[in-house]
Design an enzyme around this catalytic site. Structure first.
Site, PDB file in Angstrom:
ATOM      1  CB  CYS A 168      46.887 -19.130 -13.157  1.00 44.65           C
ATOM      2  SG  CYS A 168      47.302 -17.378 -13.135  1.00 44.65           S
ATOM      3  CG  ASP A 228       8.466 -29.543   7.197  1.00 47.46           C
ATOM      4  OD1 ASP A 228       7.734 -29.362   8.182  1.00 47.46           O
ATOM      5  OD2 ASP A 228       8.508 -30.604   6.564  1.00 47.46           O
ATOM      6  CG  ASP A 258       7.973 -33.231   9.030  1.00 42.92           C
ATOM      7  OD1 ASP A 258       7.370 -32.915  10.059  1.00 42.92           O
ATOM      8  OD2 ASP A 258       7.405 -33.526   7.958  1.00 42.92           O
ATOM      9  CB  CYS A 301      -0.928   0.017   1.227  1.00 37.46           C
ATOM     10  SG  CYS A 301      -0.025   0.103   2.795  1.00 37.46           S
TER      11      CYS A 301
END
Length: 798
Positions: free
Chosen positions: A87, A697, A499, A20
């Site tokens: 290199c 999760d 879990d 907003c």
């Protein structure tokens, strides 16, 4: 216009998170409070127009301010293929210059993959500007090619290196013979010792074959840098031009015995080219993981267009196309089955060895193999949006990223070449002034040996090659690391939080026990067939497996919190808990002990009554994955604390934990509380990994030191975590930790060899105990040894 106004720079930043006018006003107000900033923030366009004084504040400070307020700044990412690096000094130079550009948030240049990953503000700088900056440094760059295109380029480059090496070796071989005279006093044809014969052989090696070293040295020195090319050009030029000087002295003095080192310059260049060729060939093996993933992709698709079957290249398939897939063919793109039934071998992505049954509506993963039935599918994801393309992208990004351990090597490489040049000059002065006063030749030889032995190639390759091979080896096993830093951190894990649902368990309820007759099962399954409840689906699946015929249901009523009531073929069926049976005055004699036993085991048990008579019991559970106990045992043996996190009640949670061997359980946790539990463990000083499905999760995965997503390679799972385990195979978790351990051990070995080689080699060369050609051979082989050591990771047993 005032001097202050002329000094101001303008940029436009994309801002995310504004909802907003209060948001845009807040950002604008906070930015204008910063010294040297004038800003306007537009909510509609979601952009901040900023004028700022770079002498007082940086773009990074402005970006951080917006982020600290709680909003995001839109940055774009690009990947470039970089050409001409030789290199670590080259990659460090490019990275340093890119990171200094206004509008670049972060640039990472990888020597091994020859690529640059750049995060930048498109309002201040674009890809064309970035490429021009690289070109001004004397290198070249272009937007990242497709892996197949880049592989073709690599093959051509390897062939070019081989051709140069062969020509250089043929020209240097006769010069090498002259070394036998110096070393062993052997007799060789007089022509070999002629200075102008040696000059004729050495000159094309020095200035045609070896021109790449002069070109590279010039470009680096012009831009205030110094790399391996500078050392090679200095060392070989010193030997060549001193030899030319000695050859000129023979003009008019036929009896003068010149001290020639043409063989030193030519053989040095040949040995360095040999080392570069071996290095490039070995490095090509580090990208095998990408090549193997690319080989999995289907090349063509059989599409239905205008009512006809048409074979088209898979890249021409568009979303919405109807595709026919016959038995034995690869499924070309991601999609869904619209007609037909089959089983699909998804082992190449999920690790699941048993083919998965696919009915209409089932999801299909591109590049998996259709085993038996012909099917018609609708393409839902094509090209770079497919699951396999997402995996390839993750592997490429991981191989191109830098691990924190590489920073030390980068810092040292940045100062290394100028220091070596200084040591070489000091060596020359000490030899000509003190060791052998007035003797130019031994002083020159010692200085050349120092320049050649000290090339920092091995140092620059030590980390990225290990990261490439390590992430590739992991990908082959179904472990996708999101970046080198995650590969490095994984071996530090001290506690791992798992879990329960979908991670330790299969995430799909199954019938585990049934006590009753066939009639009871038939009526029970028929009653449950109309329900979409997971427990009902498990019962229907169990009945189907047992070849039970379903009956038509006359009446059905769900009793929330208790069970169901149904009427089938004139019989009254009740299925539910104790309360339901008691309410209907059903006598369940002898069932209580069995009921408690099932519940203690973490199962959901339901009693069955037909026409007012108790007829049996059925138990349903979300069963554990077969490999879960073994995986948890392996984690414990590694000394890692294993914790199970679940929203289930304590008794069910403890029952599951006991089955898999987990001692610590945190039960009745809401999804939004999981991240807090991870933080509590971190507050105790532990390095914590969280394992979950990558969606529910997500907050805990982000909070953990290492987030591990269980998934099938979907973009959601990959984006949610630091590494993704394909197919949900828990045994891959200890394997991921092992590959991290092995990779870090391999990097430390490489760094020890690279540092030790230079630390030991420079003093030996400085005191004159190392002939330049031996130094060149040792320098070339040091890079090969580092890459070869990294390749050992491909053979690590996981």
């Amino acid at each position: 216009m005032s001097e202050a106004q002329r000094a101001m720079q303008h940029t436009t930043l994309g801002v995310t998170g504004m909802t907003c006018a209060a948001c845009s006003n807040r950002i604008e107000k906070q930015l204008n409070k910063m010294d040297g900033v004038e800003a306007q923030v537009n909510l509609t366009t979601e952009k901040a127009t900023v004028n700022f004084d770079p002498g007082k504040i940086s773009l990074e400070d402005i970006t951080k301010k917006i982020e600290n307020i709680g909003y995001g700044v839109v940055m774009e990412k690009t990947e470039l293929d970089v050409f001409g690096m030789t290199c670590a000094a080259c990659s460090n130079r490019i990275e340093k210059v890119l990171n200094k550009q206004q509008g670049v948030k972060l640039a990472t240049v990888n020597l091994t993959t020859e690529s640059a990953a750049i995060e930048y503000n498109p309002g201040m700088i674009d890809v064309k500007d970035l490429i021009e900056k690289i070109q001004k440094l004397g290198y070249d760059a272009k937007p990242k090619a497709e892996a197949e295109e880049k592989q073709t380029y690599k093959e051509k480059e390897l062939q070019s290196k081989k051709t140069k090496l062969i020509i250089s070796a043929l020209l240097s071989a006769p010069l090498l013979v002259t070394m036998l005279v110096h070393l062993f006093g052997m007799n060789v044809p007089a022509i070999f010792m002629n200075p102008w014969f040696q000059f004729a052989l050495a000159t094309p090696v020095q200035f045609i074959i070896g021109w790449q070293f002069y070109e590279g040295a010039y470009k680096n020195l012009r831009n205030g840098g110094a790399n391996m090319d500078v050392l090679v050009a200095l060392g070989t030029s010193a030997a060549y031009f001193y030899s030319l000087y000695e050859a000129i002295k023979t003009i008019g003095h036929p009896h003068y015995m010149p001290h020639l080192y043409f063989e030193t310059s030519a053989v040095l260049i040949t040995l360095i080219l040999f080392g570069k060729f071996l290095e490039a060939r070995a490095k090509s093996h580090t990208t095998n993981a990408i090549s193997e993933l690319l080989n999995l992709q289907a090349k063509e698709a059989r599409v239905i267009r205008d009512g006809k079957e048409v074979m088209i290249p898979v890249e021409d398939v568009v979303v919405g196309d109807r595709v026919l897939v016959k038995p034995g063919e690869k499924i070309p793109v991601d999609g869904i089955v619209v007609k037909g039934r089959t089983s699909v071998d998804e082992s190449m992505l999920t690790g699941e060895s048993i083919p998965i049954e696919k009915d209409p509506g089932a999801k299909l993963i591109g590049s998996t193999i259709n085993k038996n039935g012909a099917i018609e599918m609708e393409a839902t994801k094509v090209g770079k949006d497919t699951a396999l393309a997402s995996i390839i992208k993750v592997v490429e990004e991981a191989q191109g990223s830098k691990a924190p351990i590489q920073r030390l090597a980068d810092v040292i490489s940045g100062y290394f070449v100028p220091i070596v040049i200084g040591i070489a000059i000091l060596t020359f002065v000490i030899w000509i002034a003190f060791v052998e006063p007035g003797q130019f030749e031994p002083a020159l030889v010692a200085a050349i040996a120092v320049l050649v032995i000290a090339c920092p190639c091995a140092l620059g390759l030590a980390t990225p090659t290990s990261i490439m091979v390590g992430t590739g080896r992991a990908a082959e096993s179904g472990i996708l690391f999101k970046g080198g830093e995650h590969l490095e951190r994984t071996h530090q894990i001290e506690a791992i939080v798992l879990d329960k649902t979908g991670t330790i368990t299969k995430g799909k309820p199954e019938v585990t026990d049934f006590t009753g007759d066939d009639e009871a099962l038939q009526l029970l399954a028929s009653a449950e067939k109309g329900s979409e409840h997971p427990l009902a689906e498990a019962i229907v699946a169990y009945a189907t497996e047992n070849d039970i015929e379903f009956l038509e249901v006359d009446d059905f009523r769900a009793i929330p919190g208790h069970g169901i009531e149904a009427r089938i073929s004139g019989k009254h069926i009740l299925v539910g808990n104790r309360k339901l049976m008691m309410d209907h005055l059903i006598i369940t004699t002898g069932s209580e002990e069995q009921l408690v036993q099932y519940e203690t085991q973490g199962k959901t048990a339901m009693l069955i009554a037909i026409d007012g008579e108790y007829r049996g019991m059925i138990a349903v559970a979300d069963t554990i994955k077969e490999t879960a106990p073994d995986a948890i045992k392996q984690l414990k043996e590694m000394g890692i604390e294993v914790i199970m996190l679940t929203g289930d009640n304590e008794r069910t949670a403890q029952a599951i934990a006991k089955q898999v061997g987990i001692d610590q359980v945190i039960a009745q946790v809401l999804p939004e509380e999981k991240a807090d539990k991870v933080k509590e463990l971190q507050a105790k000083g532990k390095k914590v990994a969280m394992v979950g499905d990558g969606v529910n999760d997500a907050p805990a995965l982000v909070t953990a030191d290492i987030g591990i997503a269980i998934g099938t390679g979907t973009e959601v799972a990959i984006e949610a975590a630091d590494l993704t385990i394909l197919g949900g195979e828990l045994l891959l978790i200890p394997k991921a930790i092992k590959i991290s351990h092995e990779t870090i051990k391999n990097i430390r070995q490489n760094l020890f060899w690279a540092f030790g080689y230079n630390v030991a080699g420079i003093p030996v060369a400085a005191i004159g105990l190392l002939a330049p050609w031996i130094a060149g051979a040792a320098m070339a082989l040091s890079s090969v040894s580092v890459v070869s050591n990294s390749l050992r990771l491909k053979r690590v047993k996981l």
